[in-house]
Design a protein around this motif. Structure first.
Motif, PDB file in Angstrom:
ATOM      1  N   SER A  67       0.858  -1.179   0.000  1.00  0.00           N
ATOM      2  CA  SER A  67       0.000   0.000   0.000  1.00  0.00           C
ATOM      3  C   SER A  67       0.896   1.231   0.000  1.00  0.00           C
ATOM      4  O   SER A  67       1.977   1.217   0.614  1.00  0.00           O
ATOM      5  N   ASP A  69       0.410   4.204   1.380  1.00  0.00           N
ATOM      6  CA  ASP A  69       0.540   4.774   2.719  1.00  0.00           C
ATOM      7  C   ASP A  69       1.408   3.901   3.611  1.00  0.00           C
ATOM      8  O   ASP A  69       2.092   4.410   4.512  1.00  0.00           O
ATOM      9  N   VAL A  72       5.013   4.806   2.867  1.00  0.00           N
ATOM     10  CA  VAL A  72       5.283   6.102   3.503  1.00  0.00           C
ATOM     11  C   VAL A  72       5.472   5.932   5.008  1.00  0.00           C
ATOM     12  O   VAL A  72       6.391   6.516   5.606  1.00  0.00           O
ATOM     13  N   ALA A  73       4.626   5.124   5.618  1.00  0.00           N
ATOM     14  CA  ALA A  73       4.738   4.875   7.058  1.00  0.00           C
ATOM     15  C   ALA A  73       6.040   4.160   7.407  1.00  0.00           C
ATOM     16  O   ALA A  73       6.577   4.349   8.507  1.00  0.00           O
ATOM     17  N   TYR A  99       6.986   8.549  -3.516  1.00  0.00           N
ATOM     18  CA  TYR A  99       6.975   8.269  -2.085  1.00  0.00           C
ATOM     19  C   TYR A  99       7.412   9.498  -1.287  1.00  0.00           C
ATOM     20  O   TYR A  99       6.916   9.735  -0.172  1.00  0.00           O
ATOM     21  N   GLY A 102       4.465  11.654  -0.912  1.00  0.00           N
ATOM     22  CA  GLY A 102       3.587  11.110   0.107  1.00  0.00           C
ATOM     23  C   GLY A 102       4.064  11.423   1.511  1.00  0.00           C
ATOM     24  O   GLY A 102       3.278  11.849   2.376  1.00  0.00           O
ATOM     25  N   GLN A 106       2.249  13.992   4.224  1.00  0.00           N
ATOM     26  CA  GLN A 106       1.687  13.405   5.441  1.00  0.00           C
ATOM     27  C   GLN A 106       2.453  13.807   6.704  1.00  0.00           C
ATOM     28  O   GLN A 106       1.890  13.766   7.798  1.00  0.00           O
ATOM     29  N   VAL A 192      -3.075   5.207  -7.727  1.00  0.00           N
ATOM     30  CA  VAL A 192      -2.614   6.321  -6.895  1.00  0.00           C
ATOM     31  C   VAL A 192      -2.781   7.654  -7.617  1.00  0.00           C
ATOM     32  O   VAL A 192      -2.431   7.787  -8.793  1.00  0.00           O
ATOM     33  N   ALA A 197      -2.079  15.622  -2.665  1.00  0.00           N
ATOM     34  CA  ALA A 197      -0.969  15.654  -1.711  1.00  0.00           C
ATOM     35  C   ALA A 197      -0.089  16.883  -1.900  1.00  0.00           C
ATOM     36  O   ALA A 197       0.486  17.396  -0.930  1.00  0.00           O
TER      37      ALA A 197
END
Length: 261
Positions: A67, A69, A72-73, A99, A102, A106, A192, A197
Motif C-alpha cells: 500500500s 501509505d 510512507v509509514a 513516495y 507522500g 503526510q 494512486v 498531496a
C-alpha cells in the motif's frame, strides 16, 4: 549493512556521512540503496545520508501486497527507530519522488527541503495498463522477461553509451528483483493520485524535469511546482533515473539548488 525492524517490516539501511543535516534518498521502482552508490561520496563529507531498501526491494522484506501509505509509514517508522527527529532533506527519483511526495505531505513538519526528480501528476489509472501488463508478465515468466520493455524508455541509448559499465550494473541489480514484489508495486501504483498531496507540502521544494525521460515528460513535471507552495522547477540533461544515469548531476543539483551549498 544492517537491518532494522520498522513498521512491521525488516528494512536494510545505510546511515553514513557527517554533518548536522540529514539527507534521505529514496530509490526508484525496482531499485535499492545501491542506486545511490555513486551519489553518496559526493554528499557524505558534508551531510549525514540515509539510504534504505524500500519494503519489497533490495534486501528488505519481500511482499505480495503493498500500500502506498504503508510504504510512507515505513520511512516515518525508520526515522523514529534511528532517532532522527530533526527535519530532513528528502530527495527521490521517479517512484522515489512519488513516495517523497507522500511523506512530505503526510509529515510536513519532518521535511525541511524536498527534491523531486521525474515526478508525476494526476491519476495513474489512465497510464496503468502497461504497468499492469508488465506485472502479469513478470509473475508468469520472471523479471528478465520484462527487462527490455522496461528499460527502452527509462534508460535511453545515449545515456547507456556514456557509461556502459554503469548501465550493466544497473541491469544486473534490476533483474534480481522478486517478481511478486515488483508486481505488487505496479498494481498498487495503478490507482494512486498524488494531486491532492501536493497542496499539503510545506517544505522548500525543487522539481527536476528530465529532458530524456521517456516515461514522465518534462511537460508533466512542469505541472508539479504549480501545485506546491514555494516550489521551483529546473530541467536537467538526464533520464528517468537521474540518480543512476547521471549521479554527479544528481548530487550537484541536490547540493546547489536544494541545500544551497
Amino acid at each position: 549493512m544492517p537491518w532494522i525492524e520498522a513498521n512491521g517490516a525488516s528494512l536494510r539501511y545505510d546511515l553514513s556521512g557527517a554533518g548536522k543535516k540529514t539527507i534521505v534518498l529514496m530509490h526508484e521502482a525496482g531499485g535499492c540503496l545501491e542506486s545511490y552508490d555513486e551519489v553518496l561520496p559526493m554528499l557524505s563529507s558534508s551531510y549525514r545520508v540515509l539510504r534504505y531498501d524500500q519494503r519489497g526491494f533490495g534486501f528488505s522484506e519481500k511482499v505480495r501486497e503493498l500500500s502506498f501509505d504503508g510504504v510512507v509509514a515505513d520511512l516515518a517508522s525508520l526515522l523514529d527507530a534511528l532517532d532522527i527527529r530533526d527535519p530532513i532533506c528528502l530527495a527521490g527519483c521517479a517512484m522515489g519522488a512519488d513516495y517523497s511526495v507522500g511523506f512530505a505531505s503526510q509529515h510536513p513538519a519532518r521535511v525541511e527541503r524536498l527534491m523531486l526528480a521525474s515526478p508525476t501528476m494526476g491519476n495513474n489509472a489512465a497510464r496503468s495498463a502497461q504497468g499492469l501488463e508488465r506485472a502479469a508478465l513478470v509473475e508468469r515468466e520472471g523479471i528478465r522477461a520484462s527487462m527490455s520493455t522496461s528499460h527502452d524508455r527509462s534508460y535511453p541509448e545515449h545515456l547507456r553509451a556514456r557509461d556502459r559499465e554503469r548501465f550493466q550494473r544497473y541491469q544486473s541489480r534490476w533483474v534480481c528483483n522478486t517478481p511478486a514484489s515488483f508486481a505488487a508495486q505496479a498494481r498498487m501504483m495503478a490507482s494512486v493520485d498524488l494531486t491532492p498531496a501536493y497542496a499539503k507540502i510545506t517544505a522548500s521544494t525543487w522539481v527536476i524535469g528530465a529532458k530524456h525521460d521517456g516515461l514522465r515528460s518534462t511537460e508533466l513535471a512542469q505541472r508539479v511546482p504549480a501545485a506546491i507552495e514555494n516550489a521551483r522547477y529546473v530541467e536537467a540533461d538526464t533520464g528517468h533515473f537521474m540518480n543512476v544515469q547521471t549521479p554527479r548531476l544528481f548530487a550537484e543539483t541536490l547540493s546547489t539548488l536544494v541545500l544551497g551549498a
